[in-house]
Design a protein around this motif. Structure first.
Motif, short mmCIF file in Angstrom:
data_model
loop_
_atom_site.label_atom_id
_atom_site.label_comp_id
_atom_site.label_asym_id
_atom_site.label_seq_id
_atom_site.Cartn_x
_atom_site.Cartn_y
_atom_site.Cartn_z
N ASP A 56 -89.59 16.05 -69.18
CA ASP A 56 -88.33 16.68 -70.04
C ASP A 56 -87.05 15.81 -69.60
OD1 ASP A 56 -87.75 18.57 -72.23
OD2 ASP A 56 -86.53 19.42 -70.83
N THR A 57 -86.77 16.00 -68.74
CA THR A 57 -85.56 15.35 -68.08
C THR A 57 -85.74 13.67 -68.31
OG1 THR A 57 -85.40 16.66 -66.03
CG2 THR A 57 -84.11 14.69 -65.90
N ILE A 58 -86.75 12.97 -68.25
CA ILE A 58 -86.86 11.94 -68.51
C ILE A 58 -86.64 11.30 -70.04
CG2 ILE A 58 -88.26 9.62 -68.80
CD1 ILE A 58 -89.89 10.96 -66.24
N HIS A 59 -87.16 12.34 -70.84
CA HIS A 59 -87.05 12.40 -72.13
C HIS A 59 -85.41 12.59 -72.86
CE1 HIS A 59 -87.86 12.83 -76.54
NE2 HIS A 59 -87.26 14.03 -76.24
N ASN A 60 -84.88 13.67 -72.16
CA ASN A 60 -83.41 14.07 -72.55
C ASN A 60 -82.37 13.11 -72.08
OD1 ASN A 60 -84.07 16.30 -74.31
ND2 ASN A 60 -84.61 17.34 -72.41
N ALA A 61 -82.59 12.57 -70.87
CA ALA A 61 -81.80 11.88 -70.10
C ALA A 61 -81.74 10.25 -70.26
CB ALA A 61 -81.47 12.25 -68.68
N GLY A 62 -83.08 9.87 -70.72
CA GLY A 62 -83.40 8.39 -70.91
C GLY A 62 -83.91 8.08 -69.49
N ARG A 63 -83.83 8.55 -68.44
CA ARG A 63 -84.59 8.16 -67.24
C ARG A 63 -84.24 9.47 -66.10
NH1 ARG A 63 -81.01 3.62 -64.98
NH2 ARG A 63 -81.16 4.59 -62.92
N ALA A 64 -84.95 9.18 -65.04
CA ALA A 64 -84.74 10.23 -63.96
C ALA A 64 -85.53 9.70 -62.60
CB ALA A 64 -85.84 11.63 -64.14
N VAL A 65 -84.53 9.94 -61.63
CA VAL A 65 -85.07 9.72 -60.40
C VAL A 65 -86.31 10.56 -59.82
CG1 VAL A 65 -84.69 9.49 -57.92
CG2 VAL A 65 -83.05 8.81 -59.62
N VAL A 66 -87.66 10.05 -59.87
CA VAL A 66 -88.73 10.90 -59.45
C VAL A 66 -89.06 11.31 -57.92
CG1 VAL A 66 -89.69 10.60 -61.95
CG2 VAL A 66 -90.24 9.03 -60.18
#
Length: 95
Positions: A56-66
């Motif tokens: 969800d974070t990746i989708h909304n922010a365009g990227r995420a540190v996983v």
């Protein structure tokens, strides 16, 4: 006895002393479920539900540190996620 000096790692040299960031980018071909599966099967400590929240974070922010940590495991996790079809940003050291 001679005096000793403490050695401080300032993040120069090989980069082993500073964390590296594994970043997943948003794309139009992976589903939330597929991203959650890839994350939960690759990154230690990430279960499917946490993978869904990260998706969800990746989708909304365009990227995420996983994941963030030493370079060698970062490379391993990056390759694993890429191998499962996720769109990856290049590995980068934390600043």
């Amino acid at each position: 006895m001679p005096a000793t000096k403490e050695r401080i790692d300032e993040g120069t040299g090989t980069g082993l002393g500073r964390p590296w960031k594994v970043i997943v980018l948003n794309d139009n071909h992976n589903t939330f479920q597929g991203v959650a599966f890839a994350l939960s099967s690759t990154i230690p400590g990430v279960d499917y539900d946490r993978g869904l929240r990260m998706a969800d974070t990746i989708h909304n922010a365009g990227r995420a540190v996983v994941w963030s940590g030493h370079k060698e495991p970062a490379e391993h996790y990056w390759e694993g996620l890429r191998g499962l079809g996720l769109t990856m940003a290049p590995l980068e050291p934390s600043s």
